[in-house]
Design an enzyme around this catalytic site. Structure first.
Site, PDB file in Angstrom:
ATOM      1  N   SER A 173       5.318   2.568   0.620  1.00  0.00           N
ATOM      2  CA  SER A 173       6.701   2.138   0.793  1.00  0.00           C
ATOM      3  C   SER A 173       7.550   3.320   1.236  1.00  0.00           C
ATOM      4  O   SER A 173       7.465   4.403   0.662  1.00  0.00           O
ATOM      5  CB  SER A 173       7.244   1.558  -0.514  1.00  0.00           C
ATOM      6  OG  SER A 173       8.599   1.178  -0.368  1.00  0.00           O
ATOM      7  N   LEU A 219       0.831  -1.203   0.000  1.00  0.00           N
ATOM      8  CA  LEU A 219       0.000   0.000   0.000  1.00  0.00           C
ATOM      9  C   LEU A 219       0.869   1.259   0.000  1.00  0.00           C
ATOM     10  O   LEU A 219       0.503   2.275  -0.584  1.00  0.00           O
ATOM     11  CB  LEU A 219      -0.896   0.018   1.247  1.00  0.00           C
ATOM     12  CG  LEU A 219      -1.980  -1.057   1.355  1.00  0.00           C
ATOM     13  CD1 LEU A 219      -2.620  -1.009   2.724  1.00  0.00           C
ATOM     14  CD2 LEU A 219      -3.029  -0.853   0.267  1.00  0.00           C
ATOM     15  N   ASP A 250       4.943  12.970  15.433  1.00  0.00           N
ATOM     16  CA  ASP A 250       5.067  13.076  13.971  1.00  0.00           C
ATOM     17  C   ASP A 250       3.674  13.317  13.384  1.00  0.00           C
ATOM     18  O   ASP A 250       3.238  12.627  12.458  1.00  0.00           O
ATOM     19  CB  ASP A 250       5.692  11.796  13.413  1.00  0.00           C
ATOM     20  CG  ASP A 250       6.216  11.966  11.991  1.00  0.00           C
ATOM     21  OD1 ASP A 250       6.420  13.126  11.575  1.00  0.00           O
ATOM     22  OD2 ASP A 250       6.420  10.959  11.298  1.00  0.00           O
ATOM     23  N   ILE A 295      12.398   2.799   5.593  1.00  0.00           N
ATOM     24  CA  ILE A 295      12.599   1.831   6.670  1.00  0.00           C
ATOM     25  C   ILE A 295      11.724   0.595   6.484  1.00  0.00           C
ATOM     26  O   ILE A 295      12.153  -0.529   6.744  1.00  0.00           O
ATOM     27  CB  ILE A 295      12.269   2.477   8.036  1.00  0.00           C
ATOM     28  CG1 ILE A 295      13.117   3.720   8.253  1.00  0.00           C
ATOM     29  CG2 ILE A 295      12.481   1.487   9.172  1.00  0.00           C
ATOM     30  CD1 ILE A 295      14.584   3.472   8.392  1.00  0.00           C
TER      31      ILE A 295
END
Length: 549
Positions: free
Chosen positions: A132, A130, A287, A135
Site C-alpha cells: 500500500s 500485498l 525510479d 497513490i
C-alpha cells in the site's frame, strides 16, 4: 498571495519543522520566524532526534507531514546539483508507505472501472493488499485460466487530496521563492512543478501500463531484463492488471548468494541495461531503486533483472540524447576540451561562454577522480559534480536530464552493491560505443532518409517561395540590424547556413524528383542513371545539412 484557507496547514508544516530542529528551513520564510519563540510549546517529534544529522531530521519530518511531502522529498533527492549531498542521500531513503484502504473499496473501484462484477473479471481476488502506498495499493488475483496477476488500484478520493496538497506545496514554494536567499539556485517552484507532474502521471494507470508495455517490447528477449505482461482487457485509468512475478530485491545480497546467482554478471548486466534503455531505446525506467528492480531467482545459468512500477519513466529529446552520448564518450576518453565545446554546441550554455575557462573547470573536477583505480571511480558522482560546476556557467538542464542523473545514481548503486569491485568505466564505454555505432551507422541513416523522403518531396515546391520571401525581406530592410559584433557574426553565420540549406535542398529535391521520373518514365535506360541522380540528390542534402559548430 497565500490563500487564507491554507494558512493553518502552513503553520502545521512550520511547527513540524521546528520540532525537528530544522530552523534554517523556517528562517527561509520570514513569515515563520516569530514561531521560533513558540518552540517550547511545539509538540515533540515522533522519533528521538538527538544526535541525528540534518538530512535524517528532514527525512523524519517529511514522513510525519504525510505522503505528498514524501513525494516532494523524493524529487528533491534527485536534485543533487542543487541539494547538499548529505540531505540528498537521506531523502533518497524516503519510503512511500501508508495504511491500506479497505479491500472492499478496491473491489468496488475495479468493478466500476472495468464495468463487470469481480467474479467475471477474476477467478479469485484477494482483498488483503500485498502493498500500500499513497497513490495506490496492489492486490493479488488469479485469472480464469489460472495465471497469477497483481491488480493496482488507485485510492478513492486521491485526486481531490492531491489537488489540495499540491496547492499547499505551491504556497510553500512561493514563500521560499520570495524569501529564501538561494531561491534562484534551489528554484522551489520548479521542484513543486516536478512533483505535480509526477503525481499527475501516477494518477493515470493506463499510462503506466503503456510504459510497461513499451519497456517489455524493447527487452522482448528477456535475457537481461524481464518486464511483466500488461493485461489490457483488465486495465483502465484507475486499475492496472499485470502479470505477477516473483523475485529477490536487488539489495538482498544474502538471498541472491543463497540462490546461487552470479552477482558480478548481474552488476555488468545492470550497467548494460541502463545504457541500452537511454541511448538505444530512448526510454528508461526513472525510479530504478532496489525495491523496483528485482533479481529472478530461477535464472541461475543466465541471471537477469525484473522491472516493477512503471509510474516514472523518462526519455530525452533526440538532440539531447546525441549530445549526452557524445559527452559520455568524451568523459570516458578524458577529452575536457571536447566536453566544454559539446556543452555549448548542445545549447546547454550560452554561446559566449569562454571555452578555456569551462575546460579548466571540467578538468579541475575530473582529474582528482582519475588518480584513483577505475573500479573506485563513481561515474554518477562525477556527473553530479560536473553539473554543479557547470551551473557557474549558466547551465540549463531539462527535467528529463535530471531524471537521467537520478537513474544513473540508482543503477550505479545497485551495481556496486552486487559487485563492489565493478569497473563501471570498463563496462560502460564499449557498450555506449557499440550503441552509437549502430544508431548512427550509414545503413540506419539511409533508412532515416528513406523515411523522410516523402516529406522532403512534399515540401520541395515551397523552397523557391521561401527564397523569394527572404530576398524581399532583405530588400525592404525588414531584417533587424545588429550592432553587437558577436551577435552580427552569429547572424551572418546563421544566414549563410540557411542559404546553403535552401540551395542544397532545392538541388537535392530536384535531383531526387529527376531520379524518380527517370526510374518510372524511362526504365529502358537501366538502373544506373536514376541511381546516380538519386545519390547526387542525397549528397546535396548531406552537404547542406546543418552541422554542430
Amino acid at each position: 498571495m497565500t490563500p487564507l484557507k491554507v494558512v493553518p496547514r502552513l503553520l502545521r508544516v512550520a511547527s513540524v519543522l521546528l520540532a525537528y530542529r530544522l530552523d534554517e528551513l523556517v528562517d527561509a520564510a520570514h513569515l515563520y520566524r516569530p514561531l521560533k519563540l513558540l518552540r517550547p510549546l511545539v509538540a515533540k517529534p515522533r522519533v528521538d532526534i538527538r544526535g541525528l544529522p540534518r538530512g535524517a531530521r528532514l527525512r523524519h519530518a517529511l514522513t510525519e507531514l504525510g505522503p505528498i511531502f514524501v513525494k516532494a522529498g523524493q524529487v528533491l533527492s534527485t536534485r543533487r546539483d542543487l541539494v547538499p549531498a548529505d540531505i540528498a542521500d537521506e531523502l533518497a531513503l524516503l519510503q512511500d508507505q501508508v495504511a491500506p484502504f479497505p479491500g472492499s473499496e478496491a473491489r468496488a473501484i475495479v468493478e466500476q472501472e472495468l464495468k463487470l462484477p469481480i467474479g467475471r473479471l477474476y477467478a479469485q481476488f484477494d482483498e488483503t493488499p500485498l502493498a500500500s502506498a499513497s497513490i495506490a495499493q496492489v492486490h493479488a488475483a488469479t485469472l480464469h485460466d489460472g495465471r497469477e496477476v497483481v491488480v493496482k488500484v488507485l485510492r478513492p478520493g486521491i485526486d481531490a487530496q492531491i489537488s489540495r496538497d499540491v496547492k499547499l506545496l505551491r504556497s510553500l514554494g512561493e514563500l521560499a521563492q520570495r524569501w529564501h536567499p538561494n531561491a534562484d539556485k534551489i528554484r522551489p517552484l520548479d521542484v513543486v512543478a516536478e512533483v505535480e507532474k509526477m503525481l499527475e502521471n501516477e494518477l493515470d494507470l493506463q499510462r503506466e501500463g503503456a510504459s510497461a508495455s513499451l519497456l517489455r517490447r524493447n527487452f522482448a528477449s528477456g535475457v537481461d531484463l524481464y518486464v511483466p505482461e500488461v493485461h489490457w482487457d483488465l486495465t483502465a485509468t484507475r486499475v492496472l492488471t499485470l502479470e505477477r512475478v516473483h523475485g529477490l530485491s536487488s539489495d538482498d545480497i544474502a538471498a541472491i548468494d543463497a540462490a546461487g546467482l552470479d552477482r558480478k554478471a548481474l552488476a555488468v548486466k545492470g550497467v548494460r541495461v541502463f545504457y541500452e534503455q537511454v541511448f538505444r531505446d530512448n526510454f528508461f525506467h526513472a525510479d530504478a531503486h532496489p525495491g523496483n528492480i528485482w533479481v529472478d531467482p530461477a535464472r541461475t545459468d543466465e541471471p537477469r533483472f525484473i522491472a516493477l512500477d512503471f509510474g516514472i519513466m523518462g526519455s530525452l529529446p533526440e538532440a539531447d540524447q546525441y549530445w549526452l552520448a557524445q559527452n559520455f564518450i568524451a568523459l570516458f576518453e578524458r577529452d575536457y576540451a571536447r566536453i566544454a565545446k559539446l556543452h555549448v554546441d548542445a545549447g546547454w550554455m550560452p554561446a559566449d561562454v569562454r571555452l578555456d575557462e569551462l575546460e579548466a573547470a571540467v578538468r579541475t573536477v575530473c582529474e582528482p577522480y582519475f588518480t584513483r583505480p577505475l573500479s573506485q571511480i563513481s561515474l554518477a558522482e562525477l556527473v553530479v559534480k560536473l553539473f554543479q560546476t557547470a551551473r557557474r556557467f549558466e547551465l540549463t538542464l531539462q527535467p528529463q536530464l535530471i531524471l537521467l542523473q537520478k537513474t544513473l545514481l540508482n543503477i550505479e548503486g545497485v551495481g556496486r552493491m552486487l559487485d563492489p569491485e565493478i569497473d563501471i568505466w570498463a563496462v560502460a564505454h564499449p557498450v555506449l560505443k557499440r550503441i552509437l555505432r549502430e544508431r548512427y551507422s550509414p545503413l540506419r541513416t539511409l533508412r532515416e532518409v528513406r523515411k523522410r523522403l516523402p516529406e522532403w518531396l512534399h515540401e520541395a515546391p515551397q523552397f523557391p517561395e521561401l527564397v523569394r520571401d527572404a530576398l524581399r525581406q532583405i530588400g525592404r530592410g525588414e531584417r533587424r540590424v545588429l550592432s553587437d559584433p558577436l551577435a552580427l557574426k552569429l547572424s551572418l553565420d546563421n544566414a549563410r547556413r540557411q542559404h546553403k540549406l535552401i540551395a542544397c535542398g532545392l538541388l537535392g529535391s530536384t535531383l531526387l524528383i529527376g531520379a524518380t521520373l527517370l526510374g518510372t518514365l524511362s526504365p529502358h535506360h537501366g538502373i544506373w542513371p536514376p541511381l546516380g541522380t538519386g545519390v547526387a540528390g542525397l549528397l546535396a542534402f548531406a552537404i547542406g545539412w546543418p552541422r554542430a559548430r
